[in-house]
Design a protein around this motif. Structure first.
Motif, PDB file in Angstrom:
ATOM      1  N   THR A  95       0.848  -1.194   0.000  1.00  0.00           N
ATOM      2  CA  THR A  95       0.000   0.000   0.000  1.00  0.00           C
ATOM      3  C   THR A  95       0.889   1.252   0.000  1.00  0.00           C
ATOM      4  O   THR A  95       2.105   1.155   0.247  1.00  0.00           O
ATOM      5  CB  THR A  95      -0.881   0.032   1.256  1.00  0.00           C
ATOM      6  OG1 THR A  95      -0.029   0.264   2.402  1.00  0.00           O
ATOM      7  CG2 THR A  95      -1.658  -1.273   1.437  1.00  0.00           C
ATOM      8  N   PRO A  96       0.305   2.441  -0.218  1.00  0.00           N
ATOM      9  CA  PRO A  96       1.103   3.675  -0.120  1.00  0.00           C
ATOM     10  C   PRO A  96       1.722   3.871   1.249  1.00  0.00           C
ATOM     11  O   PRO A  96       2.713   4.604   1.374  1.00  0.00           O
ATOM     12  CB  PRO A  96       0.074   4.772  -0.429  1.00  0.00           C
ATOM     13  CG  PRO A  96      -0.933   4.097  -1.301  1.00  0.00           C
ATOM     14  CD  PRO A  96      -1.051   2.708  -0.746  1.00  0.00           C
TER      15      PRO A  96
ATOM     16  N   THR B 136      10.608   3.532  -9.930  1.00  0.00           N
ATOM     17  CA  THR B 136       9.311   4.113  -9.536  1.00  0.00           C
ATOM     18  C   THR B 136       8.244   3.976 -10.625  1.00  0.00           C
ATOM     19  O   THR B 136       7.056   4.153 -10.351  1.00  0.00           O
ATOM     20  CB  THR B 136       9.478   5.594  -9.181  1.00  0.00           C
ATOM     21  OG1 THR B 136      10.068   6.274 -10.295  1.00  0.00           O
ATOM     22  CG2 THR B 136      10.375   5.759  -7.960  1.00  0.00           C
TER      23      THR B 136
ATOM     24  N   LEU C 226       1.278  -1.741  -6.140  1.00  0.00           N
ATOM     25  CA  LEU C 226       0.198  -1.535  -5.178  1.00  0.00           C
ATOM     26  C   LEU C 226      -0.905  -2.585  -5.373  1.00  0.00           C
ATOM     27  O   LEU C 226      -1.329  -2.867  -6.488  1.00  0.00           O
ATOM     28  CB  LEU C 226      -0.388  -0.130  -5.318  1.00  0.00           C
ATOM     29  CG  LEU C 226       0.549   1.036  -4.961  1.00  0.00           C
ATOM     30  CD1 LEU C 226      -0.166   2.363  -5.169  1.00  0.00           C
ATOM     31  CD2 LEU C 226       1.064   0.913  -3.535  1.00  0.00           C
TER      32      LEU C 226
ATOM     33  N   TYR D 159       7.136   1.363 -11.655  1.00  0.00           N
ATOM     34  CA  TYR D 159       6.341   0.177 -11.327  1.00  0.00           C
ATOM     35  C   TYR D 159       5.453   0.378 -10.103  1.00  0.00           C
ATOM     36  O   TYR D 159       4.816  -0.567  -9.632  1.00  0.00           O
ATOM     37  CB  TYR D 159       7.280  -1.023 -11.089  1.00  0.00           C
ATOM     38  CG  TYR D 159       8.123  -1.365 -12.287  1.00  0.00           C
ATOM     39  CD1 TYR D 159       7.552  -1.779 -13.484  1.00  0.00           C
ATOM     40  CD2 TYR D 159       9.514  -1.252 -12.215  1.00  0.00           C
ATOM     41  CE1 TYR D 159       8.338  -2.092 -14.590  1.00  0.00           C
ATOM     42  CE2 TYR D 159      10.309  -1.549 -13.309  1.00  0.00           C
ATOM     43  CZ  TYR D 159       9.716  -1.968 -14.489  1.00  0.00           C
ATOM     44  OH  TYR D 159      10.494  -2.272 -15.580  1.00  0.00           O
ATOM     45  N   TYR D 160       5.419   1.607  -9.581  1.00  0.00           N
ATOM     46  CA  TYR D 160       4.706   1.864  -8.325  1.00  0.00           C
ATOM     47  C   TYR D 160       3.242   1.418  -8.402  1.00  0.00           C
ATOM     48  O   TYR D 160       2.776   0.648  -7.549  1.00  0.00           O
ATOM     49  CB  TYR D 160       4.786   3.351  -7.994  1.00  0.00           C
ATOM     50  CG  TYR D 160       4.109   3.754  -6.707  1.00  0.00           C
ATOM     51  CD1 TYR D 160       4.557   3.269  -5.473  1.00  0.00           C
ATOM     52  CD2 TYR D 160       3.032   4.634  -6.718  1.00  0.00           C
ATOM     53  CE1 TYR D 160       3.955   3.657  -4.294  1.00  0.00           C
ATOM     54  CE2 TYR D 160       2.418   5.030  -5.541  1.00  0.00           C
ATOM     55  CZ  TYR D 160       2.884   4.539  -4.332  1.00  0.00           C
ATOM     56  OH  TYR D 160       2.265   4.913  -3.162  1.00  0.00           O
ATOM     57  N   GLU D 161       2.513   1.877  -9.391  1.00  0.00           N
ATOM     58  CA  GLU D 161       1.089   1.503  -9.491  1.00  0.00           C
ATOM     59  C   GLU D 161       0.928   0.000  -9.699  1.00  0.00           C
ATOM     60  O   GLU D 161      -0.056  -0.602  -9.237  1.00  0.00           O
ATOM     61  CB  GLU D 161       0.416   2.262 -10.645  1.00  0.00           C
ATOM     62  CG  GLU D 161       0.112   3.722 -10.352  1.00  0.00           C
ATOM     63  CD  GLU D 161       1.345   4.609 -10.522  1.00  0.00           C
ATOM     64  OE1 GLU D 161       2.380   4.096 -11.008  1.00  0.00           O
ATOM     65  OE2 GLU D 161       1.282   5.793 -10.136  1.00  0.00           O
ATOM     66  N   GLN D 162       1.851  -0.622 -10.389  1.00  0.00           N
ATOM     67  CA  GLN D 162       1.770  -2.062 -10.630  1.00  0.00           C
ATOM     68  C   GLN D 162       1.980  -2.863  -9.338  1.00  0.00           C
ATOM     69  O   GLN D 162       1.394  -3.926  -9.145  1.00  0.00           O
ATOM     70  CB  GLN D 162       2.836  -2.455 -11.660  1.00  0.00           C
ATOM     71  CG  GLN D 162       2.751  -3.896 -12.141  1.00  0.00           C
ATOM     72  CD  GLN D 162       3.752  -4.202 -13.229  1.00  0.00           C
ATOM     73  OE1 GLN D 162       4.323  -3.282 -13.820  1.00  0.00           O
ATOM     74  NE2 GLN D 162       3.982  -5.475 -13.499  1.00  0.00           N
TER      75      GLN D 162
END
Length: 357
Positions: A309-310, A324, A331, A326-329
């Motif tokens: 999670t964030p 960074t 989460l 890949y951040y959404e991937q």
């Protein structure tokens, strides 16, 4: 493209540090001892050249008493001065040239002058000067231009109070009479010149228009204009110099003191070195700094199967974790095992069928 110009031990070209000329003018205040002090002070700054002006009151003007022989400009440093008397106060006695030149050469500098008539050229030839400077107010004097060009030596010419048509004609006169090596200096012939009137963007235009090295004859206060000129392609910089402005003198008000000239030499060389070339390749030192870019890290202790999670994944320094991008991937995916806070995130720490999607 123009060729480098060799003057004694120095090369004038875009590939060499700026050629700095210290103009003594009349700041010797009619003292040879002071003139030699100025030579030493200039040499200590690292400037490559010292320049004089070679004229007498009679070779530069006429001893007239009518209005046309007076400066009637309330904004001038020399308001209401008679031209003949002004030049009598400012000129450098010709018998001083040899000891000044010899001392400058002894200190490792090039010594030369601006002649203001043909007799001055003959005199300077007897002293074997390595180059000549044409002052702005003389840049349309074809008699002088022909005489200087016929020496075959390099010429530096200021472009003040001249139109493009004037300059084209003057350059043609120089070329047709044997001048091979020519440098043009952007110059605003007001004393002092304001930054707003300096128009440094003319420098690259002047270079391209005449296909010659260019520089700046700078009458502004301080060194900012000279530094900016280097960024625009100036390879020669000329500045008036004095020991102390407080001592007075005909040109002292817009002249640099020695410590200021030293700053100009240092900072314009830094500007030259900083220009470099068009480059997007990382230097070895920058390669070492890549580790300090940001990447994804686990910032809270996590149990196997716990979702990312964030709150527990952040973009921080250093760059040892996943990019960074890949951040959404990441989460919403879950931890493949227990993870300690401060661990660089890697694909192995993610348990999901979507990892490689």
């Amino acid at each position: 493209m123009f060729q480098p110009i060799q003057v004694a031990q120095y090369t004038i070209s875009p590939d060499h540090r700026p050629f700095v000329i210290a103009e003594m003018s009349g700041n010797h205040n009619q003292s040879l001892e002071r003139a030699l002090e100025i030579v030493d002070a200039v040499a200590d700054t690292g400037a490559q050249a010292l320049k004089l002006q070679t004229y007498t009151p009679d070779t530069i003007t006429f001893n007239g008493s009518s209005e046309e022989f007076y400066i009637r400009d309330n904004n001038s440093l020399w308001a209401d001065k008679n031209l003949y008397k002004l030049y009598k106060e400012a000129y450098t006695p010709w018998e001083w040239h040899k000891p000044i030149f010899e001392h400058a050469r002894k200190r490792g500098m090039i010594a030369f002058s601006s002649p203001f008539d043909t007799t001055a050229v003959d005199f300077l030839e007897s002293l074997d000067v390595p180059l000549y400077k044409i002052a702005s107010f003389e840049n349309t004097d074809h008699i002088l231009l022909k005489k200087v060009a016929q020496t075959g030596k390099p010429v530096i010419m200021s472009t003040g109070v001249a139109s493009v048509a004037d300059l084209e004609e003057s350059v043609r006169v120089l070329r047709q009479n044997g001048c091979r090596d020519l440098v043009l200096l952007k110059c605003t012939s007001t004393y002092p010149a304001s930054p707003e009137s300096t128009n440094l963007l003319t420098i690259p235009h002047l270079r391209d228009l005449f296909d010659v090295p260019v520089g700046l004859s700078d009458h502004t206060m301080g060194i900012g204009a000279a530094i900016a000129a280097v960024a625009l392609g100036a390879v020669v910089l000329e500045k008036h110099v004095t020991l102390r402005r407080a001592d007075g003198g005909v040109d002292s008000a817009f002249s640099l003191e020695p410590d200021e000239l030293k700053s100009l030499v240092v900072e314009t060389e830094r500007a030259f070195l900083a220009m470099g070339r068009v480059n997007y390749t990382l230097s070895p030192k920058e390669q070492n700094s890549l580790q300090f870019k940001r990447s994804l890290y686990v910032v809270q202790d996590m149990k196997a199967g716990e979702p990312f999670t964030p709150a527990n994944v952040r973009s921080i320094r250093p760059a040892n974790g996943l990019h960074t991008r890949y951040y959404e991937q990441v989460l919403g995916q879950t931890a493949s095992r227990d993870i300690q806070a401060g661990t660089a995130l890697s694909w192995e720490l993610l348990k999901s069928d979507r990892v490689n999607e």
